[in-house]
Design an enzyme around this catalytic site. Structure first.
Site, PDB file in Angstrom:
ATOM      1  N   SER A 136      -3.500   4.719  -3.156  1.00 10.58           N
ATOM      2  CA  SER A 136      -2.712   3.755  -2.558  1.00 10.58           C
ATOM      3  C   SER A 136      -2.419   4.613  -1.002  1.00 10.58           C
ATOM      4  CB  SER A 136      -1.210   3.731  -3.350  1.00 10.58           C
ATOM      5  OG  SER A 136      -0.529   2.945  -2.412  1.00 10.58           O
ATOM      6  N   GLY A 137      -2.088   3.529  -0.195  1.00 10.85           N
ATOM      7  CA  GLY A 137      -1.729   3.623   1.297  1.00 10.85           C
ATOM      8  C   GLY A 137      -2.608   2.989   2.271  1.00 10.85           C
ATOM      9  N   LYS A 190      -1.680   2.510 -11.156  1.00 12.16           N
ATOM     10  CA  LYS A 190      -1.847   1.959  -9.427  1.00 12.16           C
ATOM     11  C   LYS A 190      -1.598   0.502  -9.537  1.00 12.16           C
ATOM     12  CE  LYS A 190      -2.864   1.275  -5.428  1.00 12.16           C
ATOM     13  NZ  LYS A 190      -3.853   0.366  -5.081  1.00 12.16           N
ATOM     14  N   HIS A 193       1.934   0.182  -9.664  1.00 14.18           N
ATOM     15  CA  HIS A 193       2.526   0.486  -8.280  1.00 14.18           C
ATOM     16  C   HIS A 193       2.599  -0.865  -7.679  1.00 14.18           C
ATOM     17  CE1 HIS A 193       1.679   1.231  -4.105  1.00 14.18           C
ATOM     18  NE2 HIS A 193       2.459   2.274  -4.262  1.00 14.18           N
ATOM     19  N   ASN A 194       1.407  -1.435  -7.463  1.00  9.65           N
ATOM     20  CA  ASN A 194       1.281  -2.917  -6.804  1.00  9.65           C
ATOM     21  C   ASN A 194       2.289  -3.584  -7.106  1.00  9.65           C
ATOM     22  OD1 ASN A 194      -0.724  -1.221  -5.676  1.00  9.65           O
ATOM     23  ND2 ASN A 194      -2.212  -2.747  -5.438  1.00  9.65           N
ATOM     24  N   GLU A 197       5.481  -2.838  -6.002  1.00 10.29           N
ATOM     25  CA  GLU A 197       5.446  -3.300  -4.206  1.00 10.29           C
ATOM     26  C   GLU A 197       5.901  -4.780  -4.070  1.00 10.29           C
ATOM     27  OE1 GLU A 197       1.839  -1.579  -2.564  1.00 10.29           O
ATOM     28  OE2 GLU A 197       1.546  -3.501  -1.432  1.00 10.29           O
ATOM     29  N   LYS A 268      -3.768 -10.185  -3.401  1.00 12.30           N
ATOM     30  CA  LYS A 268      -5.368  -9.688  -3.780  1.00 12.30           C
ATOM     31  C   LYS A 268      -5.399  -9.838  -5.339  1.00 12.30           C
ATOM     32  CE  LYS A 268      -7.444  -7.830   0.232  1.00 12.30           C
ATOM     33  NZ  LYS A 268      -7.849  -6.408   0.819  1.00 12.30           N
TER      34      LYS A 268
END
Ligand code: ATR
Length: 484
Positions: A136-137, A190, A193-194, A197, A268
């Protein structure tokens, strides 16, 4: 210009896929002293990396997949950074055909965790390690220090971990990289995490919208308020980004940039994956769900066109104490964000149970403190909470967060009810408050739902006073209850 044949076994690690992310990861590895083999299906991209960045470290460019694999020292470690899906499968096949037992293939793309589980199982059969790894990042993170979430085996991490830890973001001297858990655990976290977000961005959006509509503030004035919030417990990268965007003036029109950007949010797909997976696991991720649907609604052009200008029947805003309102919104944002994070961690807990992953949630929050989009101070407290109580069923059960929510509660209720009265949509603020009220309730109307299910489908119900499953004979005049 053709690339020369590289010397065999000279590279510590390789990256195939020289798109922006792959190139930046390779450069980051090289900058940290690792000898990096690089490869791309179309060699021109590899040549371009050499032309622009060869001076940054030790690269071993390879024109063919044969040369690429041969240039890796044993046990080989090859990172794939290509589009998720069929391209990833194709590259895995090409690599695997050239590798030997004990070699490691790492997929750093945004693959769906179930694909990762399938690939890991298939490669394990062939004696190869497959590591699905969340990164990520964005582009900058990949280059200067991402948050790295590798899954796969402990053995693979032993070889890979030190290299990844060296290139990850560092916070308080600790790398934002840890072995998350077996097979697809890295890609799973991940994905969540998104999803988190999405929710985090949406609550900031809701706060912005409220401040603008209720107080008539300009984007620049709201940027100042957010900058102030960013010095306290809402300190986060996303808040920082929001300040920058709200301060930006559009050069051609002189208007705030945010007013000339089309209000249709893109995605996405990782938010949808998070919600779909949560539905499969039966975990209520209402904050992430509402945030994902809010993006969908914003892009629902025909519906918005048809409903534009509908009467709202809403009262006009008239806020007397503007400062108090700003503070109410801040607290509502904090509490809603906390609920969304808590739900995201619940989804990870449920997946860990379903797939047999041993995930340390405190460690996870720790590696999200830097490098990634949701990096924030707040995550330090989450680490503390899960370290103190690894089985914590929800974040608001932790004393620190519980006190925070109690302190926010009157504000949260005021903000949600005022939003309804005045016609401002706050899907994550309001659904998070509903979640809080539902989860803390003594009794839920689920009892009625069980009754309904039993009535029309004989699905049975459990009783509060006795063990067992029961069914009422609804179609008979006596409506007697029988044990099922
Ligand atoms: P960026 O990161 O620049 O946005 P991208 O389109 O996401 O780029 O990256 C796609 C990468 O996947 C490229 O390296 C691409 O290789 P090409 O440069 O040859 O197009 C690679 N890629 C896509 N499909 C592939 C496939 N089937 N086999 C091998 N590599 C593939």
């Amino acid at each position: 210009m053709a690339l020369a044949t590289p010397s065999p076994s000279s590279a510590d690690i390789g990256v195939t896929g020289m798109g922006v992310m792959g190139r930046n990861l390779a450069r980051n590895l090289a900058r940290h002293g690792h000898t990096v083999a690089i490869h791309n299906r179309t060699p021109a991209k590899t040549e371009a990396v050499m032309a622009g960045h060869a001076h940054e470290g030790a690269f071993v460019p390879a024109e063919t997949m044969d040369d690429f694999v041969a240039s890796l020292s044993s046990p080989r470690v090859a990172i794939i950074m290509v589009a998720a899906g069929a391209a990833t499968d194709a590259v895995i096949d090409e690599l695997a055909a050239r590798m030997d037992e004990g070699d490691i293939i790492v997929d750093c793309g945004n693959s769906l965790f179930s694909d990762t589980r399938r690939r890991e199982a298939a490669l394990r059969e062939r004696g190869l390690h497959f590591v699905g790894c969340g990164v990520s990042g964005g582009e900058e993170g990949a280059l200067w220090g991402p948050s790295i979430m590798p899954g796969g085996s402990v053995d693979a991490y032993r070889r890979l971990g030190p290299m990844f830890e060296s290139i990850a973001a560092q916070v308080d001297g600790e790398p934002c990289c840890t072995h998350v858990g077996a097979d697809g655990a890295g890609h799973f976290v991940k994905m969540v995490h998104n999803g988190i977000e999405y929710a985090d961005m949406q609550v900031i959006g809701e706060a912005y919208d409220l401040l603008r509509r209720a107080l008539g503030l300009t984007p620049a004035e709201i940027a100042d308020i957010f900058a102030d919030w960013n010095t306290g417990d809402l300190d986060s990268y996303l808040m920082e980004v929001s300040v920058e965007v709200l301060r930006q003036v559009d050069a051609p029109t002189g208007r705030p940039l945010v007013d000339v950007i089309v209000d249709a949010a893109g995605q996405k797909g990782t938010g949808s994956w998070t919600v779909q997976t949560a539905l499969d696991l039966g975990v209520p991720v209402t904050g992430i769900g509402e945030a994902t649907f809010a993006r969908g609604l914003s892009s629902s052009a025909p519906q918005r066109e048809a409903a534009r200008g509908f009467e709202g029947g809403a009262e006009p805003w008239a806020i007397d104490d503007r400062e108090a309102f700003v503070e109410d919104v801040r607290r509502a944002l904090y509490a809603s964000k906390l609920v969304a994070y808590s739900q995201g961690f619940n989804e990870i807990q449920a997946a860990a149970e379903a797939y047999g992953w041993d995930i340390d949630l405190g460690e996870l929050a720790r590696i999200w403190r830097g490098g990634c989009i949701i990096r924030a101070q707040f995550l330090g407290e989450i680490t503390r909470a899960y370290t103190a109580a690894p089985e914590l069923p929800l974040l608001i059960a932790d004393d620190y967060f519980h006190d925070k929510v109690l302190a926010a509660l009157p504000s949260w209720r005021r903000v949600v009810s005022l939003s309804a009265l005045h016609g401002v949509p706050v899907p994550v603020f309001s659904s998070s408050l509903s979640y809080y009220d539902a989860v803390r309730a003594d009794r839920l109307p689920a009892a009625l739902i069980q009754g309904q299910r039993d009535y029309f489908g004989a699905h049975t119900y459990r009783r509060t006073d006795r063990d067992g499953s029961f069914h009422t004979l609804w179609a008979t005049p006596e409506r007697a209850e029988v044990e099922a």
